[in-house]
Design a protein around this motif. Structure first.
Motif, short mmCIF file in Angstrom:
data_model
loop_
_atom_site.label_atom_id
_atom_site.label_comp_id
_atom_site.label_asym_id
_atom_site.label_seq_id
_atom_site.Cartn_x
_atom_site.Cartn_y
_atom_site.Cartn_z
N ASP A 291 0.85 -1.17 0.00
CA ASP A 291 0.00 0.00 0.00
C ASP A 291 0.89 1.23 0.00
O ASP A 291 1.96 1.23 0.62
CB ASP A 291 -0.90 0.00 1.24
N ALA A 292 0.50 2.26 -0.72
CA ALA A 292 1.23 3.53 -0.74
C ALA A 292 0.23 4.66 -0.65
O ALA A 292 -0.76 4.69 -1.40
CB ALA A 292 2.08 3.64 -2.00
N HIS A 293 0.49 5.60 0.24
CA HIS A 293 -0.47 6.67 0.52
C HIS A 293 0.25 8.00 0.51
O HIS A 293 1.27 8.17 1.18
CB HIS A 293 -1.09 6.42 1.91
N TYR A 294 -0.27 8.95 -0.27
CA TYR A 294 0.30 10.29 -0.31
C TYR A 294 -0.52 11.20 0.61
O TYR A 294 -1.71 11.42 0.37
CB TYR A 294 0.30 10.84 -1.74
N LEU A 295 0.10 11.73 1.66
CA LEU A 295 -0.54 12.65 2.59
C LEU A 295 -0.04 14.04 2.28
O LEU A 295 1.00 14.48 2.79
CB LEU A 295 -0.23 12.26 4.04
N GLN A 296 -0.76 14.74 1.43
CA GLN A 296 -0.29 16.04 0.96
C GLN A 296 -0.14 17.03 2.12
O GLN A 296 0.84 17.75 2.20
CB GLN A 296 -1.25 16.60 -0.09
N GLY A 297 -1.12 17.04 3.02
CA GLY A 297 -1.07 17.99 4.12
C GLY A 297 0.12 17.77 5.04
O GLY A 297 0.65 18.72 5.62
N ALA A 298 0.55 16.52 5.18
CA ALA A 298 1.70 16.21 6.03
C ALA A 298 3.00 16.19 5.26
O ALA A 298 4.07 16.03 5.84
CB ALA A 298 1.48 14.85 6.72
N GLY A 299 2.93 16.31 3.93
CA GLY A 299 4.14 16.27 3.12
C GLY A 299 4.81 14.92 3.12
O GLY A 299 6.05 14.84 3.05
N LEU A 300 4.02 13.85 3.17
CA LEU A 300 4.58 12.51 3.34
C LEU A 300 4.00 11.51 2.34
O LEU A 300 2.85 11.61 1.93
CB LEU A 300 4.26 11.98 4.74
N TYR A 301 4.84 10.54 2.00
CA TYR A 301 4.37 9.28 1.43
C TYR A 301 4.55 8.22 2.52
O TYR A 301 5.64 8.11 3.11
CB TYR A 301 5.17 8.87 0.20
N LEU A 302 3.51 7.46 2.77
CA LEU A 302 3.61 6.30 3.66
C LEU A 302 3.50 5.06 2.80
O LEU A 302 2.48 4.85 2.13
CB LEU A 302 2.50 6.31 4.72
N VAL A 303 4.53 4.24 2.82
CA VAL A 303 4.57 3.05 1.97
C VAL A 303 4.63 1.82 2.88
O VAL A 303 5.54 1.70 3.72
CB VAL A 303 5.77 3.06 1.02
N ALA A 304 3.66 0.91 2.73
CA ALA A 304 3.64 -0.33 3.50
C ALA A 304 4.36 -1.41 2.70
O ALA A 304 3.99 -1.69 1.55
CB ALA A 304 2.20 -0.75 3.79
N MET A 305 5.38 -2.00 3.30
CA MET A 305 6.17 -3.05 2.66
C MET A 305 5.98 -4.34 3.44
O MET A 305 6.31 -4.43 4.63
CB MET A 305 7.64 -2.65 2.64
N ALA A 306 5.42 -5.36 2.78
CA ALA A 306 5.06 -6.60 3.45
C ALA A 306 5.99 -7.73 3.05
O ALA A 306 6.53 -7.75 1.94
CB ALA A 306 3.62 -6.99 3.12
N ALA A 307 6.16 -8.68 3.95
CA ALA A 307 6.94 -9.88 3.64
C ALA A 307 6.16 -10.74 2.65
O ALA A 307 4.97 -10.96 2.84
CB ALA A 307 7.23 -10.66 4.92
N PRO A 308 6.80 -11.22 1.59
CA PRO A 308 6.07 -11.97 0.55
C PRO A 308 5.41 -13.23 1.06
O PRO A 308 4.38 -13.66 0.53
CB PRO A 308 7.16 -12.31 -0.48
N GLU A 309 5.97 -13.84 2.12
CA GLU A 309 5.49 -15.15 2.55
C GLU A 309 4.34 -15.08 3.53
O GLU A 309 3.86 -16.12 3.99
CB GLU A 309 6.65 -15.95 3.17
N ARG A 310 3.89 -13.88 3.91
CA ARG A 310 2.81 -13.82 4.88
C ARG A 310 1.82 -12.72 4.53
O ARG A 310 2.10 -11.85 3.71
CB ARG A 310 3.35 -13.59 6.29
N GLY A 311 0.66 -12.77 5.17
CA GLY A 311 -0.35 -11.75 4.94
C GLY A 311 0.14 -10.38 5.35
O GLY A 311 1.01 -10.24 6.22
#
Length: 396
Positions: A291-311
């Motif tokens: 998942d990747a989320h652009y928070l313009q008001g906070a000036g941030l990208y939050l990127v969720a990086m998950a392990a391939p072998e699990r949920g």
């Protein structure tokens, strides 16, 4: 020693009398909290039971949106161009990558001009071809297949009334935490040996008396599920009153990494999702973007990086990479190896509440707990009503 008669209570030492005279107050507190919260907890319990399998239900209801052709995923910038060129009024604010239940890429969009209404906020894209599979307004109501799962989520989280409803649910969760403790105290025996006298409270006696049977179900069901119910209630506080209540409470007891915002960045100056995802991949090797989320008001990208072998939300969930939108610098990485103890407590709450923490077994447990919450919330008022009716008949 029995506490069933007035004489036995009077014969107790003053400290014991004070202790047991608290019980009527606990009974009243449990009664009125139960009656006040019952309706909301029935809604929360039943919707929560369903939402433990929200992705699967959504995919079953909307196969045209969730199914995609096989093949390698196109570069993310091409998928974004496909969405934004399809409707130039829209810009992508969030990207959800394919999951086991959803083969498509889910893009959350917003209008470039706040005065413009797009009529939708989610676009589903085939990751291999870039074809637009469909779109929907996740704020829509109510039982139509495309919007049913988002509607159930809003009903569960906010009662369907927006930010005010979120605060209401937070207050309900707080009172539910207190009621869990009060209810446990009410099951404690009034005589010794403690464990020997407490054991019957965990059982349901065979009887034809509907009141007695319902009472046993209410008491025993609450006791057997008590730890899990309290955990769900506490995590409900964490998800609805995080900054107001839960995070300050955790910070008072455990170390927590402070949040870091970057200066607000105009969209024209932001680095873009492609660069943000590349930065996240560099600092979280061996993990895939979820998942990747652009928070313009906070000036941030939050990127969720998950392990391939699990949920994605198994355990404490994915690594979260905080990236400054203006220059692409990595501000923070939330991962199992880097989290402080308070960070771990905060990260635990969504996987715990949603049932994702341990895969299918925990999801089944959370679904069953949702049904249990509804049953307890219905049997409590029914018992009160029966006792009130009986008391009225005696007075007549």
């Amino acid at each position: 020693m029995s506490f069933s008669s007035v004489d036995s209570v009077v014969a107790l030492p003053s400290s014991a009398r004070r202790r047991w005279t608290v019980r009527p107050w606990l009974v009243r507190a449990h009664r009125w909290m139960g009656l006040t919260l019952a309706g909301v907890l029935v809604i929360a319990g039943l919707t929560g039971a369903i939402l433990a399998f929200d992705d699967e239900l959504d995919a079953w209801l909307n196969p045209a949106l969730f199914r995609a052709t096989s093949g390698a995923i196109l570069p993310i910038d091409r998928l974004i161009v496909s969405v934004e060129s399809h409707d130039p009024r829209a810009e992508v604010a969030r990207i959800g990558f394919p999951t086991p239940s959803r083969g498509s890429v889910l893009m959350t969009v917003a209008a470039r001009d706040p005065a413009v209404s797009l009529g939708y906020d989610q676009v589903f894209v085939d990751p291999a071809s870039g074809q637009i599979l469909g779109q929907r307004d996740s704020t829509g109501c109510c039982l139509a297949a495309p919007v049913l799962v988002p509607f159930l989520f809003r009903l569960h989280y906010t009662l369907g009334i927006g930010p005010a409803g979120e605060r209401v649910m937070g207050i309900v969760a707080l009172l539910w935490c207190v009621d869990c403790l009060v209810a446990l105290c009410l099951t404690f025996p009034r005589s010794r040996p403690f464990l020997g006298q407490w054991r019957p409270a965990f059982g349901i006696k065979p009887t034809r008396n509907s009141f007695r049977l319902t009472f046993d179900i209410h008491r025993a069901g609450g006791l057997w599920c008590w730890v899990c119910l309290l955990a769900v209630a506490v995590s409900g506080v964490a998800l609805t009153l995080r900054t107001e209540v839960f995070q300050p409470a955790v910070q008072a007891m455990l170390p927590v990494t402070p949040d870091r915002d970057a200066p607000p960045t105009p969209p024209s100056e932001a680095i873009g999702f492609t660069t943000a995802l590349r930065q996240a991949a560099d600092v979280a090797p061996g993990r895939r973007p979820a998942d990747a989320h652009y928070l313009q008001g906070a000036g941030l990208y939050l990127v969720a990086m998950a392990a391939p072998e699990r949920g994605v939300w198994t355990g404490l969930g994915p690594d979260i990479v905080w990236i400054a939108a203006r220059d692409g610098s990595v501000l923070r990485i939330d991962s199992d190896a880097r989290r402080l103890s308070g960070d771990a407590v905060l990260a635990l709450q969504y996987p715990l509440h949603s049932g994702r923490i341990a895969g299918l077994p925990s999801r089944l447990l959370v679904s069953a707990l949702g049904i249990a919450v509804a049953v307890l919330s219905l049997t409590g008022p029914w018992l009160w009503w029966r006792k009130r009716r009986a008391a009225s008949a005696v007075r007549r």
